[in-house]
Design a protein around this motif. Sequence first.
Motif, short mmCIF file in Angstrom:
data_model
loop_
_atom_site.label_atom_id
_atom_site.label_comp_id
_atom_site.label_asym_id
_atom_site.label_seq_id
_atom_site.Cartn_x
_atom_site.Cartn_y
_atom_site.Cartn_z
N SER A 1 0.83 -1.21 0.00
CA SER A 1 0.00 0.00 0.00
C SER A 1 0.86 1.25 0.00
CB SER A 1 -0.91 0.03 1.23
OG SER A 1 -1.85 -1.01 1.20
N ALA A 2 1.94 1.22 0.78
CA ALA A 2 2.80 2.39 0.89
C ALA A 2 3.44 2.74 -0.45
CB ALA A 2 3.89 2.15 1.94
N LEU A 3 3.92 1.73 -1.18
CA LEU A 3 4.53 1.98 -2.48
C LEU A 3 3.52 2.50 -3.49
CD1 LEU A 3 7.12 -0.78 -3.51
CD2 LEU A 3 7.47 1.69 -3.28
N GLN A 4 2.32 1.92 -3.51
CA GLN A 4 1.32 2.38 -4.45
C GLN A 4 0.85 3.80 -4.11
OE1 GLN A 4 -1.64 -0.86 -4.89
NE2 GLN A 4 -0.57 -1.30 -6.81
N ALA A 5 0.76 4.10 -2.83
CA ALA A 5 0.42 5.46 -2.42
C ALA A 5 1.51 6.43 -2.88
CB ALA A 5 0.26 5.54 -0.91
N ASP A 6 2.76 6.02 -2.73
CA ASP A 6 3.87 6.85 -3.16
C ASP A 6 3.88 7.03 -4.68
OD1 ASP A 6 5.98 8.42 -2.26
OD2 ASP A 6 7.47 6.88 -2.70
N SER A 7 3.49 5.99 -5.40
CA SER A 7 3.43 6.10 -6.86
C SER A 7 2.34 7.08 -7.28
CB SER A 7 3.17 4.72 -7.49
OG SER A 7 1.83 4.31 -7.31
N LEU A 8 1.21 7.07 -6.60
CA LEU A 8 0.15 8.04 -6.90
C LEU A 8 0.62 9.45 -6.61
CD1 LEU A 8 -3.22 6.46 -5.69
CD2 LEU A 8 -2.45 6.87 -8.03
N ASP A 9 1.46 9.59 -5.59
CA ASP A 9 2.03 10.90 -5.30
C ASP A 9 2.85 11.39 -6.49
OD1 ASP A 9 2.57 13.15 -3.82
OD2 ASP A 9 4.24 12.27 -2.75
N SER A 10 3.63 10.50 -7.09
CA SER A 10 4.43 10.87 -8.26
C SER A 10 3.55 11.24 -9.44
CB SER A 10 5.37 9.72 -8.66
OG SER A 10 6.32 9.47 -7.64
N LEU A 11 2.46 10.50 -9.63
CA LEU A 11 1.52 10.83 -10.70
C LEU A 11 0.87 12.19 -10.45
CD1 LEU A 11 -0.07 10.13 -13.25
CD2 LEU A 11 -1.72 8.91 -11.79
N GLY A 12 0.46 12.41 -9.20
CA GLY A 12 -0.13 13.70 -8.85
C GLY A 12 0.85 14.84 -9.10
N ASP A 13 2.10 14.61 -8.75
CA ASP A 13 3.13 15.64 -8.97
C ASP A 13 3.29 15.93 -10.47
OD1 ASP A 13 3.53 15.78 -6.30
OD2 ASP A 13 5.43 14.69 -6.29
N ALA A 14 3.28 14.88 -11.29
CA ALA A 14 3.41 15.08 -12.74
C ALA A 14 2.26 15.94 -13.26
CB ALA A 14 3.44 13.73 -13.45
N LEU A 15 1.05 15.68 -12.78
CA LEU A 15 -0.10 16.50 -13.18
C LEU A 15 0.07 17.94 -12.70
CD1 LEU A 15 -3.01 14.00 -12.41
CD2 LEU A 15 -2.09 14.61 -14.65
N VAL A 16 0.56 18.10 -11.48
CA VAL A 16 0.79 19.44 -10.93
C VAL A 16 1.83 20.19 -11.75
CG1 VAL A 16 1.87 20.63 -8.97
CG2 VAL A 16 0.08 18.95 -8.56
N TYR A 17 2.91 19.51 -12.14
CA TYR A 17 3.95 20.17 -12.93
C TYR A 17 3.42 20.55 -14.31
CZ TYR A 17 6.96 18.17 -9.33
OH TYR A 17 7.53 17.83 -8.13
N GLY A 18 2.56 19.69 -14.88
CA GLY A 18 1.95 20.01 -16.16
C GLY A 18 1.08 21.26 -16.08
N LEU A 19 0.30 21.37 -15.01
CA LEU A 19 -0.52 22.57 -14.80
C LEU A 19 0.34 23.80 -14.62
CD1 LEU A 19 -3.26 21.17 -12.38
CD2 LEU A 19 -3.65 22.09 -14.67
N SER A 20 1.44 23.64 -13.90
CA SER A 20 2.35 24.77 -13.67
C SER A 20 2.97 25.26 -14.98
CB SER A 20 3.45 24.37 -12.68
OG SER A 20 2.90 24.03 -11.42
N LEU A 21 3.30 24.32 -15.86
CA LEU A 21 3.81 24.70 -17.17
C LEU A 21 2.78 25.50 -17.95
CD1 LEU A 21 5.62 21.40 -18.20
CD2 LEU A 21 6.67 23.66 -18.20
N TRP A 22 1.54 25.12 -17.81
CA TRP A 22 0.45 25.76 -18.56
C TRP A 22 0.25 27.21 -18.16
CZ3 TRP A 22 -5.04 26.05 -16.75
CH2 TRP A 22 -5.88 26.61 -17.72
#
Length: 223
Positions: A49-70
């Motif tokens: 669970s901890a690893l999958q939660a951490d992976s979702l954090d990375s996905l969320g960050d990627a979306l956040v960085y994409g929005l920031s670029l926009w």
Amino acid sequence: MSQCDCHDTAAALSANTDHARRRVLWIVLAINLLLFAGEFGAGWWGDSSALQADSLDSLGDALVYGLSLWVIGGTLRQRSKAVFLKGGIQALFGVAVLVEVGRRAWFGTEPLAPVMAIAATVALVGNLACFALLTRFRSDDMNMRSVWLCSRNDLVNNLGVIAAAGLVAWLDVAWPDLVIGALVAALFLHTAAHVLSGAWKDWQQSDGLASQDSRSTSCASRR
């Protein structure tokens, strides 16, 4: 003439800064997409669970960085809208992780400590690079501060997963993995609250600026 020179210099410096931000955001976005794919696969394989939660954090960050670029170079209101969306993404992932932790706690889980430790260590190295790249921009505005906060949280999450892996191996029980997963979810929700609070302040400020512009336009038209 000097006023024009100053204006041109300021515009050039702003353009250079925006270019530097974009370059860094593209780099950290790519790193986080790779970390998401690797950690999610490792979490599924290692039943963590901890690893999958951490992976979702990375996905969320990627979306956040994409929005920031926009919204780089956009108006304060545009940046505020993006920050609101970032906070919403963080909150959504926090709830999703809590649901997954509850499901694993109910049905049982057998996390593999070596898989957890190796994947989290690789992620820690990647996130340290992201954190170092983003630190210089953390005070620019709420948009850049929000991505820096996400990067800082990643480091905490990675260390938590490594600690959970050690406890799982030492105690031969699954609960450390579940506890870290729940803590990652709590960190998601805490960050979401902080980001949304900052976005609300920026939104109110943008309303004030819009009102001032409207009054200035009205006065100019009367003249």
